[in-house]
Design a protein around this motif. Sequence first.
Motif, short mmCIF file in Angstrom:
data_model
loop_
_atom_site.label_atom_id
_atom_site.label_comp_id
_atom_site.label_asym_id
_atom_site.label_seq_id
_atom_site.Cartn_x
_atom_site.Cartn_y
_atom_site.Cartn_z
N ARG A 199 0.85 -1.19 0.00
CA ARG A 199 0.00 0.00 0.00
C ARG A 199 0.89 1.24 0.00
O ARG A 199 1.28 1.76 1.05
N PHE A 200 1.18 1.72 -1.18
CA PHE A 200 2.18 2.76 -1.37
C PHE A 200 1.99 3.34 -2.76
O PHE A 200 1.75 2.61 -3.73
N THR A 212 3.84 1.80 -5.62
CA THR A 212 3.33 0.57 -6.22
C THR A 212 2.57 0.88 -7.49
O THR A 212 2.77 0.26 -8.54
N THR A 213 1.66 1.84 -7.39
CA THR A 213 0.89 2.24 -8.56
C THR A 213 1.78 2.82 -9.64
O THR A 213 1.74 2.40 -10.81
N PHE A 214 2.60 3.78 -9.25
CA PHE A 214 3.35 4.54 -10.25
C PHE A 214 4.39 3.69 -10.97
O PHE A 214 4.56 3.80 -12.19
N ASP A 215 5.08 2.83 -10.22
CA ASP A 215 6.09 1.98 -10.85
C ASP A 215 5.45 1.02 -11.84
O ASP A 215 6.00 0.76 -12.92
N TRP A 216 4.28 0.48 -11.47
CA TRP A 216 3.61 -0.50 -12.32
C TRP A 216 2.96 0.14 -13.54
O TRP A 216 2.89 -0.46 -14.62
N LEU A 217 2.46 1.37 -13.41
CA LEU A 217 1.72 2.02 -14.49
C LEU A 217 2.49 2.06 -15.80
O LEU A 217 1.89 2.07 -16.88
N ALA A 218 3.81 2.11 -15.73
CA ALA A 218 4.61 2.14 -16.96
C ALA A 218 4.28 0.97 -17.87
O ALA A 218 4.32 1.09 -19.10
N ASN A 219 3.92 -0.17 -17.28
CA ASN A 219 3.59 -1.35 -18.08
C ASN A 219 2.28 -1.13 -18.84
O ASN A 219 2.15 -1.51 -20.01
N PHE A 220 1.30 -0.53 -18.18
CA PHE A 220 0.02 -0.22 -18.81
C PHE A 220 0.19 0.85 -19.89
O PHE A 220 -0.35 0.74 -21.00
N ILE A 259 -5.76 0.88 -7.20
CA ILE A 259 -4.75 0.03 -7.82
C ILE A 259 -3.90 -0.65 -6.75
O ILE A 259 -3.56 -1.84 -6.86
N GLN A 260 -3.57 0.08 -5.71
CA GLN A 260 -2.80 -0.52 -4.61
C GLN A 260 -3.57 -1.67 -3.96
O GLN A 260 -3.00 -2.73 -3.67
N ILE A 261 -4.85 -1.44 -3.70
CA ILE A 261 -5.69 -2.50 -3.12
C ILE A 261 -5.77 -3.69 -4.06
O ILE A 261 -5.63 -4.85 -3.66
N ALA A 274 -11.67 -2.46 -8.74
CA ALA A 274 -10.92 -1.19 -8.69
C ALA A 274 -11.57 -0.15 -9.58
O ALA A 274 -11.69 1.03 -9.21
N PHE A 275 -12.00 -0.57 -10.75
CA PHE A 275 -12.62 0.37 -11.69
C PHE A 275 -13.95 0.90 -11.14
O PHE A 275 -14.23 2.10 -11.23
N LYS A 276 -14.74 0.03 -10.57
CA LYS A 276 -16.02 0.47 -10.00
C LYS A 276 -15.80 1.48 -8.88
O LYS A 276 -16.48 2.52 -8.82
N ALA A 277 -14.84 1.19 -7.99
CA ALA A 277 -14.58 2.10 -6.87
C ALA A 277 -14.08 3.45 -7.37
O ALA A 277 -14.46 4.51 -6.85
#
Length: 433
Positions: A203-204, A207-215, A401-403, A422-425
Amino acid sequence: MRTASLTSLAAVLALGVALPAIAAGNTITGNTVGPDNAPKTLTFRMTTDGPRNNDPAVADGYGKLFREYVARHPGWKVELQMMSGDIGQEQARLLEQAKSGNAPDCAAVDSFVLPLFKKSGVLQSFAPYFNKDEIDQLFPFIREGITGTDGKIYAWWWATDLRVLYRNKAVIAEAPQTWDDTKTAALASVKQGMEGILFNGGRFEGTTFDWLANFWAEGGKLVDDAGKPIFGEGENRAKFVKAVDYYRGLVESGAAPKRVATIGNYDDFNAAAAAGTTALFVGGNWQLAQLKSTLDAGDFANWTFSMLPGPTKEQRSTGTGGWTVASFSKDPAKVEMCANLAREIYMGPANALQEQLPTRADLYDKYPVFATEANKAFAAALKVGQARPGAPVYPEISNQIQIMMGKVLTGSQPTEAAVDDAFKAATDAFKRL
């Protein structure tokens, strides 16, 4: 994003332990820069990008910059307020204080939450204090990020960063170019007794930002032009699921340890490199200097970095973040002093001091440190960089995204179900804005 090193300092502050002075006399004490009897005070809430940095050399460098700053502005002193390591919580608290009129005069605002501050109308304009040439030299995504709907700038984004893939070339000779290459290399390192690839998965915000590059490498989009979440619809959903499954596959195959689901701290990667337990991790450009100061010369010589791998060799991206300085004061003199602080300490001098990438293109030629091969490579990688969307709903997208990542990496929920949740929330949060 460099938040982990704040934790121990925050603990000291919470206990009320006095910090030692870092300069003779009372020019800089534990929480004040300038003479005690100065008639005017600027309160500045900051990260460790300042005299309280945990690296003595960096702290001394900032001490010099702050002493010179107050010397140029007689009658002023600066009261330093430190943030804790929980940047998301700190920024939320800062925004609430700003709304209620209790914020500091000047503060560090993380670029990813800057849209929320702009939307709330709590920031004071810096437009009178930076000229057109300076603003024009900013990278386009930087300039867009600090500009309000009225065309004025409301912060100064002074440093940017990006994510790269670090590797021990004595273990992994060739830079992985694709997701499949990465998995293969990580599994090869596991056979040599290592953990495999490390990355933030807890939960950080990292986590989101590092992974987003893949998307982003797939051409995915989080929001539309109106700031509405669209990552769970149509082609974007398919790309999103594929990028999440890339991380899931690393854990399920053993190419990444299960503990990545609890990592929310870039310092963990430096520690693993020093302990020799990993040969591959996703980290920030600033970590190269940290590795150099942490490892002995022989071990450091084995470490290098490369662009983040993509689904194919041609599909690449990386996240670009960074910190801004902004003012909340209704006093014009304090707003100007905050702008002066951004200009005189952070816009250039602090970049060079910490080797944090400048946001102005012309500063790369001004400071020799950015002419190194490493920094040239970082600057080249910025060409495929992407900033988080300037949408008020982004912080909640990141939270979801973290959740989601926690559910996926622990195997507690199928990828598609976790993505849909995640999208619904995030969509529900957008409707509440």
